[in-house]
Design a protein around this motif. Sequence first.
Motif, PDB file in Angstrom:
ATOM      1  N   ARG A 112     -76.785 -21.515 -24.583  1.00  0.00           N
ATOM      2  CA  ARG A 112     -75.405 -21.681 -25.363  1.00  0.00           C
ATOM      3  C   ARG A 112     -75.063 -23.117 -25.529  1.00  0.00           C
ATOM      4  NH1 ARG A 112     -74.243 -16.901 -27.822  1.00  0.00           N
ATOM      5  NH2 ARG A 112     -72.376 -17.662 -28.233  1.00  0.00           N
ATOM      6  N   ARG A 113     -74.741 -23.488 -26.901  1.00  0.00           N
ATOM      7  CA  ARG A 113     -74.208 -24.817 -27.062  1.00  0.00           C
ATOM      8  C   ARG A 113     -73.201 -24.678 -27.875  1.00  0.00           C
ATOM      9  NH1 ARG A 113     -77.516 -26.083 -23.638  1.00  0.00           N
ATOM     10  NH2 ARG A 113     -79.240 -27.223 -23.893  1.00  0.00           N
ATOM     11  N   PHE A 114     -72.157 -25.527 -27.910  1.00  0.00           N
ATOM     12  CA  PHE A 114     -70.955 -25.779 -28.597  1.00  0.00           C
ATOM     13  C   PHE A 114     -71.171 -25.937 -30.063  1.00  0.00           C
ATOM     14  CE2 PHE A 114     -68.949 -27.206 -24.354  1.00  0.00           C
ATOM     15  CZ  PHE A 114     -68.135 -26.156 -24.097  1.00  0.00           C
ATOM     16  N   VAL A 115     -70.325 -25.250 -30.968  1.00  0.00           N
ATOM     17  CA  VAL A 115     -70.473 -25.282 -32.187  1.00  0.00           C
ATOM     18  C   VAL A 115     -69.762 -26.467 -32.657  1.00  0.00           C
ATOM     19  CG1 VAL A 115     -70.604 -22.813 -32.661  1.00  0.00           C
ATOM     20  CG2 VAL A 115     -68.368 -24.178 -32.584  1.00  0.00           C
ATOM     21  N   SER A 116     -70.252 -26.985 -33.962  1.00  0.00           N
ATOM     22  CA  SER A 116     -69.403 -28.266 -34.222  1.00  0.00           C
ATOM     23  C   SER A 116     -68.401 -27.791 -35.358  1.00  0.00           C
ATOM     24  CB  SER A 116     -70.784 -29.278 -35.011  1.00  0.00           C
ATOM     25  OG  SER A 116     -69.748 -30.315 -35.594  1.00  0.00           O
ATOM     26  N   ASP A 117     -67.244 -28.138 -35.223  1.00  0.00           N
ATOM     27  CA  ASP A 117     -66.057 -27.967 -35.909  1.00  0.00           C
ATOM     28  C   ASP A 117     -65.190 -29.152 -35.985  1.00  0.00           C
ATOM     29  OD1 ASP A 117     -64.149 -26.933 -37.489  1.00  0.00           O
ATOM     30  OD2 ASP A 117     -63.051 -25.766 -35.735  1.00  0.00           O
ATOM     31  N   PRO A 118     -65.601 -30.571 -36.360  1.00  0.00           N
ATOM     32  CA  PRO A 118     -65.100 -31.638 -36.372  1.00  0.00           C
ATOM     33  C   PRO A 118     -63.406 -31.489 -37.007  1.00  0.00           C
ATOM     34  CG  PRO A 118     -66.674 -31.969 -37.757  1.00  0.00           C
ATOM     35  CD  PRO A 118     -66.962 -30.597 -37.018  1.00  0.00           C
ATOM     36  N   PRO A 119     -62.544 -32.154 -36.937  1.00  0.00           N
ATOM     37  CA  PRO A 119     -62.335 -33.085 -35.895  1.00  0.00           C
ATOM     38  C   PRO A 119     -61.997 -32.338 -34.631  1.00  0.00           C
ATOM     39  CG  PRO A 119     -60.375 -33.529 -37.194  1.00  0.00           C
ATOM     40  CD  PRO A 119     -61.286 -32.376 -37.825  1.00  0.00           C
ATOM     41  N   LEU A 120     -61.722 -30.817 -34.557  1.00  0.00           N
ATOM     42  CA  LEU A 120     -61.173 -30.139 -33.614  1.00  0.00           C
ATOM     43  C   LEU A 120     -61.948 -29.962 -32.300  1.00  0.00           C
ATOM     44  CD1 LEU A 120     -59.086 -27.741 -35.649  1.00  0.00           C
ATOM     45  CD2 LEU A 120     -58.584 -29.948 -34.929  1.00  0.00           C
ATOM     46  N   LEU A 121     -63.253 -29.673 -32.601  1.00  0.00           N
ATOM     47  CA  LEU A 121     -64.170 -29.572 -31.597  1.00  0.00           C
ATOM     48  C   LEU A 121     -65.543 -30.302 -32.113  1.00  0.00           C
ATOM     49  CD1 LEU A 121     -65.099 -27.883 -29.062  1.00  0.00           C
ATOM     50  CD2 LEU A 121     -65.906 -25.966 -30.454  1.00  0.00           C
ATOM     51  N   VAL A 122     -66.085 -31.263 -31.182  1.00  0.00           N
ATOM     52  CA  VAL A 122     -67.089 -32.017 -31.356  1.00  0.00           C
ATOM     53  C   VAL A 122     -68.005 -32.183 -30.312  1.00  0.00           C
ATOM     54  CG1 VAL A 122     -67.934 -34.258 -32.306  1.00  0.00           C
ATOM     55  CG2 VAL A 122     -65.669 -33.523 -32.940  1.00  0.00           C
ATOM     56  N   PRO A 123     -69.373 -31.523 -30.459  1.00  0.00           N
ATOM     57  CA  PRO A 123     -70.189 -31.626 -29.146  1.00  0.00           C
ATOM     58  C   PRO A 123     -70.550 -32.992 -28.982  1.00  0.00           C
ATOM     59  CG  PRO A 123     -71.022 -30.094 -30.648  1.00  0.00           C
ATOM     60  CD  PRO A 123     -69.795 -30.576 -31.293  1.00  0.00           C
ATOM     61  N   VAL A 124     -70.930 -33.372 -27.651  1.00  0.00           N
ATOM     62  CA  VAL A 124     -71.096 -34.736 -27.111  1.00  0.00           C
ATOM     63  C   VAL A 124     -72.130 -35.285 -27.890  1.00  0.00           C
ATOM     64  CG1 VAL A 124     -71.974 -36.138 -25.239  1.00  0.00           C
ATOM     65  CG2 VAL A 124     -70.090 -34.370 -24.838  1.00  0.00           C
ATOM     66  N   ARG A 125     -73.220 -34.514 -28.346  1.00  0.00           N
ATOM     67  CA  ARG A 125     -74.344 -34.952 -28.866  1.00  0.00           C
ATOM     68  C   ARG A 125     -73.998 -35.373 -30.418  1.00  0.00           C
ATOM     69  NH1 ARG A 125     -74.167 -29.524 -28.472  1.00  0.00           N
ATOM     70  NH2 ARG A 125     -74.422 -28.262 -30.653  1.00  0.00           N
ATOM     71  N   GLU A 126     -72.931 -35.069 -30.979  1.00  0.00           N
ATOM     72  CA  GLU A 126     -72.658 -35.557 -32.235  1.00  0.00           C
ATOM     73  C   GLU A 126     -71.408 -36.614 -32.250  1.00  0.00           C
ATOM     74  OE1 GLU A 126     -71.303 -32.394 -34.856  1.00  0.00           O
ATOM     75  OE2 GLU A 126     -73.055 -31.000 -34.381  1.00  0.00           O
ATOM     76  N   LEU A 127     -70.912 -36.764 -31.060  1.00  0.00           N
ATOM     77  CA  LEU A 127     -69.643 -38.076 -31.122  1.00  0.00           C
ATOM     78  C   LEU A 127     -70.268 -39.378 -31.353  1.00  0.00           C
ATOM     79  CD1 LEU A 127     -67.468 -36.921 -28.269  1.00  0.00           C
ATOM     80  CD2 LEU A 127     -66.972 -37.423 -30.545  1.00  0.00           C
ATOM     81  N   ALA A 128     -71.512 -39.713 -30.817  1.00  0.00           N
ATOM     82  CA  ALA A 128     -71.954 -41.068 -31.155  1.00  0.00           C
ATOM     83  C   ALA A 128     -73.462 -40.754 -30.748  1.00  0.00           C
ATOM     84  CB  ALA A 128     -71.438 -41.944 -30.154  1.00  0.00           C
ATOM     85  N   PRO A 129     -74.531 -40.344 -31.462  1.00  0.00           N
ATOM     86  CA  PRO A 129     -75.630 -39.998 -30.970  1.00  0.00           C
ATOM     87  C   PRO A 129     -76.487 -41.212 -30.195  1.00  0.00           C
ATOM     88  CG  PRO A 129     -75.528 -39.416 -33.323  1.00  0.00           C
ATOM     89  CD  PRO A 129     -73.992 -40.222 -33.012  1.00  0.00           C
ATOM     90  N   GLU A 130     -76.210 -42.343 -30.674  1.00  0.00           N
ATOM     91  CA  GLU A 130     -76.866 -43.354 -29.874  1.00  0.00           C
ATOM     92  C   GLU A 130     -76.359 -43.598 -28.463  1.00  0.00           C
ATOM     93  OE1 GLU A 130     -73.261 -45.199 -31.702  1.00  0.00           O
ATOM     94  OE2 GLU A 130     -74.848 -43.691 -32.404  1.00  0.00           O
ATOM     95  N   LEU A 131     -75.234 -42.940 -28.163  1.00  0.00           N
ATOM     96  CA  LEU A 131     -74.495 -43.115 -26.712  1.00  0.00           C
ATOM     97  C   LEU A 131     -74.478 -41.833 -26.034  1.00  0.00           C
ATOM     98  CD1 LEU A 131     -71.469 -45.457 -27.563  1.00  0.00           C
ATOM     99  CD2 LEU A 131     -73.711 -46.037 -26.581  1.00  0.00           C
TER     100      LEU A 131
END
Length: 481
Positions: A235-254
């Motif tokens: 299971r992985r969190f869905v992406s629904d910015p700006p309300l729900l943002v998986p860590v992998r999408e916040l700053a890919p390089e970080l």
Amino acid sequence: MTAAPAASLPKSSSARKERVAQATARMPLTAHAQLVPWAERDPVEILEEQGRTRVPELLPVRYGRMLASPFAFYRGAAAVMAADLAASGSSELTAQLCGDAHVSNFGFFGTPERKQVFDLNDFDETWPGPFEWDVKRLAASLEIAGRENGLRRKQRRAITVGMVRAYRQSIAEFASQSALDVWYARAELQPGLPRLAKELPKAARETTRKVLSKSRVRDAAHAVAKLTTPEFGQRRFVSDPPLLVPVRELAPELADDLTRLLDLLLVEYRKSLPPDRRVLIGRFQVVDMARKAVGVGSVGTRAWLLLLVDELGNPLLLQAKEAAESVLAAHLPWPALDNQGRRVVEGQRLMQASSDILLGWQRVTGLDGVERDFYIRQFRDWKGGYEIETLDPATLERLGQACAWTLARAHARSGDPRDIALYLGTPPGPVPADGAADGPGAVFDEAVGDFAVAYADQNERDHAELVAAVESGRLPASPNL
């Protein structure tokens, strides 16, 4: 960082009489009707000041949610009201305060014994202070909600004054009980909830039944099904910015650094748990993380969801929420704890009858080098509540009385209920069978009822100022998020 325990106060009747007399001299019961605006009052400036330490891209969401109505504004403006209350004086009869005791911050959740209870459910602003500040915050919220629901003036008055009366009579009841009886008191929904389900009309009983049924399915499995999706067998969190943002999408390089940081938060958080809970949490491992915008007043603070699973794949969802200084702290000097997350946790444990078994705290240094405090809890553990804006007068009235009983019990656990009861003009003892409100105590009921009307008027003006600030471009807003 707890309120002065009753055990530390002199027990003699003369000492108690002197404390009550001093409180009455400082703040006569009639004075509770007064609302004294502080100098150079600017509610928008307070919101801007809070926003300086929050996530910038989430501030438009916060302001957008507060724009929705005067009641929505009130939910997010605890800091504004704290300044107003500080300017209006107090009794100085101290208890552990919720700090944000509006009617939407009471609701249902599950106990460790898997029973449903009704209790306070938000402690971000908890801090020791004068008991009546919580009562006034609750009373004003009922007046504001009543206006939003289109209730007549007499209906709103009956609801707010009835709530204050219920608080006063409940604190008198707790004042006559032993310390252990007060500590064990809780509003279980099995077999029934005191002061809420009592004599409700059929439609209101059906509303309550639906709320309770809905809350029982709001658990980790339900949240995981809603907020995550299968991906490569996990299971992985869905992406629904700006309300729900998986860590992998916040700053890919970080992303890797941020994941390690949140892993550290979880590891260190375990140290704040009792040994048996460390064993329990040790059976789970983190499989994904995401940032989630929550609430109204809290939007912009850093809040993370952590998805964990045990060896059988059963989910556990934890929320790590940033804890800033209480909005009351600037107005009520008190020795602070070394961690704001610990402040929230210990305040919650003191005020609630039964708290989350995984409630803990931690401090971490972010990728920006700034230290931040967090508290951690289960996410949606049978948590539920009423849609306040849809309630009929009878249900809102009973809900207000249930909140009053709950608040009185919380204050009786941390403060001296006998001092409070005597100050309010209601001697310790059980409520009369007819629920009579005659006597000196009724003065407090009516005074706080007057305050609620005055504050609801002020809140409408404050909401209008926010609308103007958004229209002028002073504040950004993203409505409907």
